[in-house]
Design a protein around this motif. Structure first.
Motif, mmCIF file in Angstrom:
data_model
loop_
_atom_site.group_PDB
_atom_site.id
_atom_site.type_symbol
_atom_site.label_atom_id
_atom_site.label_comp_id
_atom_site.label_asym_id
_atom_site.label_seq_id
_atom_site.Cartn_x
_atom_site.Cartn_y
_atom_site.Cartn_z
ATOM 1 N N VAL A 64 53.287 54.809 64.359
ATOM 2 C CA VAL A 64 54.189 55.632 63.549
ATOM 3 C C VAL A 64 54.501 54.854 62.266
ATOM 4 O O VAL A 64 54.860 53.681 62.325
ATOM 5 C CB VAL A 64 55.490 55.944 64.324
ATOM 6 C CG1 VAL A 64 56.522 56.608 63.421
ATOM 7 C CG2 VAL A 64 55.190 56.814 65.531
ATOM 8 N N GLY A 65 54.364 55.516 61.136
ATOM 9 C CA GLY A 65 54.663 54.878 59.855
ATOM 10 C C GLY A 65 56.127 54.509 59.733
ATOM 11 O O GLY A 65 57.008 55.213 60.243
ATOM 12 N N GLY A 66 56.394 53.430 59.062
ATOM 13 C CA GLY A 66 57.754 52.932 58.907
ATOM 14 C C GLY A 66 58.631 53.752 57.980
ATOM 15 O O GLY A 66 59.829 53.521 57.877
ATOM 16 N N ASP A 67 58.030 54.779 57.325
ATOM 17 C CA ASP A 67 58.810 55.597 56.391
ATOM 18 C C ASP A 67 59.691 56.638 57.087
ATOM 19 O O ASP A 67 60.491 57.309 56.449
ATOM 20 C CB ASP A 67 57.888 56.285 55.392
ATOM 21 C CG ASP A 67 56.922 57.276 56.028
ATOM 22 O OD1 ASP A 67 56.923 57.441 57.280
ATOM 23 O OD2 ASP A 67 56.136 57.887 55.279
ATOM 24 N N GLY A 68 59.527 56.793 58.388
ATOM 25 C CA GLY A 68 60.358 57.731 59.143
ATOM 26 C C GLY A 68 59.906 59.173 59.104
ATOM 27 O O GLY A 68 60.543 60.050 59.695
ATOM 28 N N SER A 69 58.786 59.463 58.427
ATOM 29 C CA SER A 69 58.340 60.852 58.299
ATOM 30 C C SER A 69 57.976 61.488 59.643
ATOM 31 O O SER A 69 58.039 62.705 59.782
ATOM 32 C CB SER A 69 57.157 60.947 57.326
ATOM 33 O OG SER A 69 56.062 60.190 57.801
ATOM 34 N N TRP A 70 57.619 60.678 60.628
ATOM 35 C CA TRP A 70 57.266 61.223 61.943
ATOM 36 C C TRP A 70 58.459 61.962 62.548
ATOM 37 O O TRP A 70 58.298 62.896 63.310
ATOM 38 C CB TRP A 70 56.805 60.105 62.873
ATOM 39 C CG TRP A 70 56.059 60.598 64.067
ATOM 40 C CD1 TRP A 70 54.731 60.879 64.136
ATOM 41 C CD2 TRP A 70 56.586 60.893 65.365
ATOM 42 N NE1 TRP A 70 54.408 61.314 65.392
ATOM 43 C CE2 TRP A 70 55.532 61.338 66.170
ATOM 44 C CE3 TRP A 70 57.859 60.824 65.921
ATOM 45 C CZ2 TRP A 70 55.684 61.707 67.491
ATOM 46 C CZ3 TRP A 70 58.022 61.191 67.246
ATOM 47 C CH2 TRP A 70 56.942 61.625 68.016
ATOM 48 N N TRP A 71 59.655 61.548 62.179
ATOM 49 C CA TRP A 71 60.878 62.117 62.749
ATOM 50 C C TRP A 71 61.419 63.311 61.973
ATOM 51 O O TRP A 71 62.474 63.844 62.331
ATOM 52 C CB TRP A 71 61.952 61.031 62.847
ATOM 53 C CG TRP A 71 61.561 59.939 63.785
ATOM 54 C CD1 TRP A 71 61.133 58.683 63.463
ATOM 55 C CD2 TRP A 71 61.541 60.003 65.214
ATOM 56 N NE1 TRP A 71 60.854 57.962 64.597
ATOM 57 C CE2 TRP A 71 61.100 58.755 65.688
ATOM 58 C CE3 TRP A 71 61.864 61.001 66.144
ATOM 59 C CZ2 TRP A 71 60.958 58.476 67.043
ATOM 60 C CZ3 TRP A 71 61.728 60.714 67.490
ATOM 61 C CH2 TRP A 71 61.281 59.468 67.919
ATOM 62 N N LEU A 72 60.726 63.758 60.917
ATOM 63 C CA LEU A 72 61.196 64.929 60.161
ATOM 64 C C LEU A 72 61.319 66.124 61.092
ATOM 65 O O LEU A 72 60.414 66.425 61.861
ATOM 66 C CB LEU A 72 60.245 65.253 59.012
ATOM 67 C CG LEU A 72 60.247 64.267 57.850
ATOM 68 C CD1 LEU A 72 59.199 64.659 56.813
ATOM 69 C CD2 LEU A 72 61.628 64.185 57.207
ATOM 70 N N GLY A 73 62.447 66.782 61.033
ATOM 71 C CA GLY A 73 62.703 67.933 61.894
ATOM 72 C C GLY A 73 63.494 67.582 63.146
ATOM 73 O O GLY A 73 63.764 68.454 63.975
ATOM 74 N N PHE A 74 63.884 66.296 63.298
ATOM 75 C CA PHE A 74 64.688 65.904 64.450
ATOM 76 C C PHE A 74 66.049 66.568 64.345
ATOM 77 O O PHE A 74 66.685 66.550 63.289
ATOM 78 C CB PHE A 74 64.841 64.374 64.508
ATOM 79 C CG PHE A 74 65.495 63.886 65.773
ATOM 80 C CD1 PHE A 74 64.769 63.772 66.944
ATOM 81 C CD2 PHE A 74 66.845 63.563 65.800
ATOM 82 C CE1 PHE A 74 65.363 63.334 68.121
ATOM 83 C CE2 PHE A 74 67.459 63.130 66.963
ATOM 84 C CZ PHE A 74 66.716 63.010 68.126
ATOM 85 N N ASP A 75 66.499 67.184 65.423
ATOM 86 C CA ASP A 75 67.771 67.909 65.444
ATOM 87 C C ASP A 75 68.917 66.917 65.622
ATOM 88 O O ASP A 75 69.053 66.303 66.679
ATOM 89 C CB ASP A 75 67.760 68.926 66.586
ATOM 90 C CG ASP A 75 68.972 69.839 66.556
ATOM 91 O OD1 ASP A 75 69.622 69.947 65.503
ATOM 92 O OD2 ASP A 75 69.256 70.456 67.607
ATOM 93 N N GLY A 76 69.702 66.734 64.579
ATOM 94 C CA GLY A 76 70.818 65.802 64.631
ATOM 95 C C GLY A 76 70.434 64.469 64.013
ATOM 96 O O GLY A 76 69.410 64.337 63.345
#
Length: 190
Positions: A64-76
């Motif tokens: 997973v890239g360190g930019d956090g884009s994998w978590w886009l759409g996380f609820d909360g």
């Protein structure tokens, strides 16, 4: 990978699917092949297979890239400990874990998962599962995965459960108190 493609498709077809009477239907073999083709091209793609006289299981994914884009759409709000591990490059996304039904399936799953995390020097595994796929969610939870919430991808209508698999006591301690599972399905139920 070309030599393994048909064996992987056979494993996908044979691995536990929806239970009889369950309204959820797992995507078909062509969908699996399409996803595999995309995932193979991701930077850092890796696969671990378990075999005896035949293919018993496999797990594959990518860092997973360190930019956090994998978590886009996380609820909360994403838990801080997971955010920190992501930024540090210590998170590995499991695109799929396929285990042929067997009395030792937990042990096979544990070994292929740990091997991928160790090989990538990752402290945390992550995966997304369609929230309607109760059988996959139950299997992952029985293998030690923790449900941390929901995530919606912009390209699709499905809502996914985000699950994490900590590797090692230190990572587990950082995640303690993070997971709540009302109704057995994590925040908000399954």
């Amino acid at each position: 990978m070309e030599g393994l493609r048909e064996d992987l498709v056979a494993l996908y077809v044979e691995s536990p699917a929806s239970a009889p009477g369950d309204p959820y239907r797992r995507p078909g073999r062509q969908n699996f092949l399409n996803r595999l083709t995309v995932d193979i091209r991701r930077p850092g793609f890796a696969m671990v297979i378990a075999e005896t006289d035949s293919l018993r299981g496999c797990a594959f994914g990518f860092p997973v890239g360190g930019d956090g884009s994998w978590w886009l759409g996380f609820d909360g709000a994403l838990p801080r400990s997971i955010e920190q591990l992501t930024v540090s490059g210590s998170v590995f996304a499991f695109a799929d874990i396929l285990i042929r039904p067997h009395p030792q399936d937990w042990e096979v799953a544990r070994r292929v998962q740990e091997r991928l995390l160790t090989d990538h020097q990752a402290s945390l595994g992550v995966t997304l599962v369609d929230r309607a796929d109760r059988q996959a969610l139950a299997a992952l939870r029985s293998w030690g995965w923790l449900d941390i919430g929901e995530l919606r991808r912009p390209a699709g209508a499905a809502t996914y459960r985000a699950l994490v698999l900590p590797l090692g006591e230190r990572t587990t301690a950082r995640l303690e108190g993070l997971v709540t599972m009302p109704g057995g399905g994590g925040p908000g139920g399954a």
